[in-house]
Enzyme design. Structure first.
Site, short mmCIF file in Angstrom:
data_model
loop_
_atom_site.label_atom_id
_atom_site.label_comp_id
_atom_site.label_asym_id
_atom_site.label_seq_id
_atom_site.Cartn_x
_atom_site.Cartn_y
_atom_site.Cartn_z
CB SER B 327 -0.92 0.00 1.21
OG SER B 327 -1.76 -1.12 1.14
CG HIS B 370 -12.44 0.92 3.09
ND1 HIS B 370 -11.82 -0.09 2.38
CD2 HIS B 370 -11.68 1.12 4.20
CE1 HIS B 370 -10.75 -0.48 3.01
NE2 HIS B 370 -10.64 0.24 4.14
CB CYS B 383 -10.00 2.10 0.33
SG CYS B 383 -11.15 1.37 -0.84
#
Lengths: 382, 648
Positions: B327, B370, B383
């Site tokens: 991420s 989310h 997300c």
């Protein structure tokens, strides 16, 4: 008055003989001996031991021997010639069987009280016997072939025995010394022409025989010839001696590097620095001036000896003096030529300078004979 | 009678003639000798003098002292230490066995060593010293010195040997030196005669290798007179060499040691950079090793242990390992999309947990999704689906370009060994290297730092630094060589990214660290002046099967270590006035928020406070744990410092 009577009457007697010695030669011998002592001190690292002190003792013994022999009339020595020659031949044969080995050759004979090198002795006795022969031989026979066979045999007997040891250097010197005697006796030039062509042929045959089944010399002798012809081919192996010796000589320059300062000898780059190669140390430490001085001393000895020979009307004495002179000359000439790279490395010492008993004593004995011939020469009117 | 005399006179004349001829020949030969003597001694004298000097003068090299390495504050990292070895000379020792036996009563000499010494002595000249043992301690030397009368022929020789007083802390940065090997000689056709000096050491890895030429110096010369056998007779001349240049690194010793201790035995790595100018303040990889062991000659068992350790202590993970950035890569995707004007910060998008792309489902890490997401929220809550969408619209080429701008996929020029380029994929790359067409799914994977994307911790730190400062900073490890700064750090150009976009992303990262719903909220700092902005990353090293998704994903802790997720965290701090950028990667450590983020927080605070941070900056509930950890690390560091003091 017979010739013999005349001779006996005209010679000095008792201690008066001392006055009739050839003093210039004696002084020059002492000078050369002194140079030897100095150099032996230097190569030992400025030390009296181990060589200089021993050499000095030998020199004194030799000196006394020389004077003693000089005091004995030359005709006595002349009468001993044949016996001396035969004795040296016997010793040469004995050394074959009982000799001790040194440097790969049978050279030394230990008689219990003294170690003898019969090959050195043979040089002198050969000269004596040849002088005796040509004194006896009527002059008109000298060049006749049948009268040449005997002296050739006299030369080649010791030559082959010494070659057997094997000591090529000394055996060649014996032939040279004997050849010179024949030449002096007045043998016709033609014989020398034949001898020269024969030896050239022999040398070529020897070189050609290398590597074949009937190879005439040992491999190490061939290698020495190789390195003599081109020392740089093997600078660390067999050519090492010649290369290092030339470096030592050359680095001496005009005046040398000073007593005890020769790096080549002090740092052991020189081989045999106290025996066969001692001249290089002299030339390194005292330069051209030192080297040429010794050469002048030697030359003067030869010159005075030749004068003495010419002035000696007795044929045996004259021939003997020439013979001793030539032997002496061959010693230093071959040694110097060797260290300067002009001759192959053969074991020939520098006379009176190199450390070594046998050659010094033999030389002193030879000069004793020379002096005896000089003292007891025919004097007055003939 | 008269006939006889006449005959005598005739033969006498002939003899004299021949005698004179002989004398003439002799004179000629003597003249020849004299000329030869003149030629050698007068004409060629200088040549032969030179040869005589060549014979006797032996030139020996003196090894120069190697340059030392310091940290940014002048603390020593690599230095030279007097080392002692004992040698034995046969001709002085007399009875070798007896002497060795006496020696073995004073210092340890193994049977093997004794045999080697005896063999070596028999092989070499009697005056040459043979080394009995190297690298002796001071006490051993003292013991031998006190007993010299009983040890004929034994002498102590001094040399310099390399010492790394910080032990494991810098192993991957500084590397180590070792004896010259064949490959050292071959490399770059080195014919420096120094390399042939026995016991000469050259850099093998890291700074020591990279700066070999700088550190080495040049050899001194000693002229000695030797005899024909090579025995040294006296010293003639001595010219000292030039010592190597000293190198100062940008690394802060305190911080480096702290990080090494903080990472502990975890298979992890961390990089701290000054985000304004790129100076690397610390770059640590763990577990590490003691480079001193390599200098002394590491034993087989020790080496095998290092080599076979599954945590790979020999690897310099900060620069030579590349991980899927997970991420943390969303920063790249977000900036690429912003630059392409595909979204504005206000645009929002709904995440329902998965998205279908060319008949394949791509899942969000959060089961169920989310919900409504803005760019800012999607970054702080990380997300996945949002970025899938973003990437599909932006395209891989734009993402690739942005990643390069941020310092990913570039081989950074730092003086360490085996630096990786990482990987930022593109369509061309895949065609060339995999001989396959680029698929849309690849773009989706890349958007969240999975798939082909690979970055090293150093690259991640550079990305954080560039994001924080807006400058095109490049990592720098060398501050100065011999007191001369080698990098111009004044005018670093701005990054080719719109400042407002960077600001948006920075703000989103601040929320990730400080917003209650942010992924890194657990590792926040509560004092405003030190607040962090960071991004977590959890990168998978395996595929999660559909079946697994149905029955619930296997928990990381239940997997074998090798298959667990990597935990990553990058951040900069303080948020208002960024000074430092940090990247932490914990190999197979599980979620980045749990494994890497707490470490990053400790490191960040340690760097900002230039020492132990006060407990007040930590959230109240963390303080007991932090205090305990600080105590434990304090002890480790104190011990290390004690060792340093002894060594320096």
């Amino acid at each position: 008055m017979t010739y013999l009577e005349y001779k006996i009457r005209a010679v000095p007697r008792g201690f008066r003989k001392l006055l009739y010695l050839n003093w210039p030669i004696i002084l020059l011998l002492c000078a050369a001996g002194a140079i030897g002592i100095i150099m032996l001190t230097s190569v030992a690292g400025n030390s009296w031991h181990p060589w200089a002190s021993a050499q000095l003792k030998r020199f004194f013994v030799g000196f006394a021997l020389m004077i003693s022999i000089a005091m004995v009339p030359i005709w006595f020595w002349k009468s001993m010639s044949v016996l001396a020659y035969i004795t040296s031949l016997v010793l040469l044969i004995l050394v074959e069987f009982f000799g001790s080995t040194g440097m790969g050759a049978q050279r030394w004979l230990d008689l219990g009280f003294i170690t003898l090198q019969p090959s050195e002795m043979a040089k002198i006795t050969l000269i004596m016997v040849l002088a005796f022969y040509y004194d006896w031989l009527p002059d008109q026979h000298v060049s006749k072939p049948q009268w040449i066979i005997a002296p050739l045999a006299l030369i080649f007997l010791p030559f082959f025995l010494v070659l057997q040891q094997p000591d090529l250097g000394t055996s060649l010197l014996i032939v040279l010394g004997g050849g010179v005697m024949i030449f002096l006796a007045g043998v016709h030039w033609g014989y020398f022409g034949v001898a020269l062509s024969l030896s050239v042929g022999a040398i070529l045959t020897i070189l050609y025989s290398r590597g074949t089944d009937w190879q005439l010399l040992n491999e190490y002798q061939y290698r020495r010839i190789d390195t003599f012809l081109d020392p740089s081919s093997d600078p660390l192996g067999a050519g090492y001696h010649i290369t290092q010796s030339k470096i030592a000589l050359g680095s001496g320059g005009w005046t040398g590097r000073g007593f005890g300062q020769g790096t080549q000898s002090r740092l052991n780059f020189l081989p045999e620095k106290h025996t066969d190669f001692i001249f290089t140390t002299l030339a390194e430490e005292f330069g051209f001036i030192g080297g040429i001085s010794l050469l002048i001393v030697y030359t003067l000895i030869v010159a005075f000896a030749i004068i003495a020979a010419i002035r000696n009307k007795d044929r045996f004495s004259s021939l003997l003096i020439y013979g001793v002179t030539v032997t002496f000359f061959l010693y230093f000439a071959v040694n110097m030529a060797m260290v300067m790279g002009l001759a192959p490395v053969v074991g020939v010492p520098l006379p009176l300078v190199s450390y070594g008993g046998s050659s010094l004593l033999v030389l002193m004995v030879a000069f004793g004979l020379l002096q005896s011939a000089h003292v007891h020469k025919p004097r007055g009117v003939i | 009678m008269a006939d006889r005399i006449q005959l005598n006179q005739k033969s006498y004349a002939k003899l004299s003639r021949r005698g004179l001829i002989l004398g003439g020949l002799q004179a000629a030969f003597i003249a020849g000798l004299a000329f030869r003597m003149r030629k050698l001694q007068v004409e060629e004298a200088s040549e032969y003098r030179l040869l005589a000097d060549e014979n006797r003068i032996n030139i020996r090299l003196i090894a120069p002292s190697r340059g030392e390495v310091y940290d940014r504050n002048g603390k020593i990292i690599a230095r030279n230490e007097q080392s002692f070895r004992i040698t034995i000379v046969k001709e002085d020792a007399g009875n070798i066995e007896q002497t060795l036996y006496s020696l073995s009563n004073l210092i340890k000499i193994s049977q093997r060593e004794a045999t080697r010494v005896i063999e070596e002595i028999e092989r070499s000249a009697p005056f040459l010293p043979v080394t009995v043992r190297d690298q002796l301690s001071f006490e051993e030397i003292a013991r031998i010195a006190a007993n010299t009368p009983n040890l004929p022929g034994v002498s102590v020789e001094q040399g310099l040997s390399r010492v790394y007083p910080s032990l494991e802390s810098y192993a991957h940065v500084i590397g180590y030196v070792g004896p010259v090997s064949d490959s050292d000689l071959k490399r770059g056709n080195e014919n420096n005669p120094l390399l042939k000096i026995p016991r000469f050491q050259v850099g093998k890895v890291g700074i020591e290798k990279h700066y070999e030429d700088v550190l080495r110096g040049s050899a001194g010369i000693m002229k000695v007179e030797v005899n024909a056998l090579g025995r040294v007779m006296r010293n003639l001349d001595r010219k000292e060499g030039k010592p190597g240049n000293n190198i100062q690194l940008t690394v802060d010793n305190e911080l480096q040691s702290y990080i090494q201790a903080r990472l502990g035995s975890e298979s992890a790595s961390a990089v701290v950079m000054n985000c304004k100018n790129g100076e690397i303040l610390a770059i640590a990889s763990s577990p590490s090793y003691d480079p001193n062991k390599f200098v002394k000659g590491i034993s087989y068992s020790d080496f095998n242990e290092l080599r076979d350790n599954k945590f790979r202590p020999l690897a310099s993970k900060t620069v030579q390992d590349a991980y899927p950035p997970g991420s943390t890569f969303k920063i790249v995707t977000a900036l690429a999309a912003l630059e392409a004007k595909i979204i504005s910060p206000k645009d929002s998008f709904s995440c329902d947990g998965k998205i279908e792309v060319s008949n394949r489902f791509f899942h969000c890490w959060k089961k169920g999704g989310h919900g409504e997401m803005s760019l800012s929220k999607s970054l702080s809550e990380s997300c996945d689906v949002y970025f899938y969408e973003l990437a599909l619209k932006t395209g891989i080429e734009r993402i690739n370009k942005m990643a390069t701008k941020l310092g990913l996929g570039i081989k950074h020029d730092v003086p360490m060994s085996a630096i990786t380029k990482g990987l930022v994929p593109s369509k061309d790359w895949k065609l060339k290297n995999r001989e396959q067409e680029w698929l849309v799914g690849d773009t989706v994977n890349a958007s969240i730092g999975q798939g082909y994307v690979l970055s090293s911790p150093l690259q991640l730190a550079v990305m954080a630094a560039r994001l924080a400062s807006g400058r095109n900073v490049k990592p720098i490890l060398t501050k100065s060589i011999n007191g001369q700064n080698i990098h111009n750090l004044k005018n670093i150009e701005d990054l080719d990214i719109d400042k407002s976009y960077l600001k948006i992303v920075r703000k989103a990262l601040f929320q990730a660290s400080n917003d209650r719903r942010g992924t890194a909220y657990g590792s926040r700092v509560i004092q405003d002046a030190y607040r962090m902005a960071g991004k977590t990353g959890t990168s998978q090293v395996r595929n999660i099967t559909d079946a697994e998704r149905e029955n619930g994903v296997t928990k990381n802790e239940d997997l074998p270590w090798k298959r667990r997720d990597h935990g990553l965290f990058i951040n900069f701090a303080p948020y208002d006035k960024p000074e430092i950028a940090v990247a932490v990667v914990v190999e197979h450590g599980g979620a980045g928020s749990k494994s890497a983020a707490p470490i990053a927080r400790d490191i960040t605070l340690q760097a900002l406070f230039k020492g132990k941070p006060p407990l007040e900056v930590y959230p109240a509930k963390d303080r007991t744990a932090v205090l305990e950890r600080q105590k434990k690390l304090g002890e480790v560091l104190k011990e290390l410092e004690m060792f340093r003091k002894n060594k320096v």
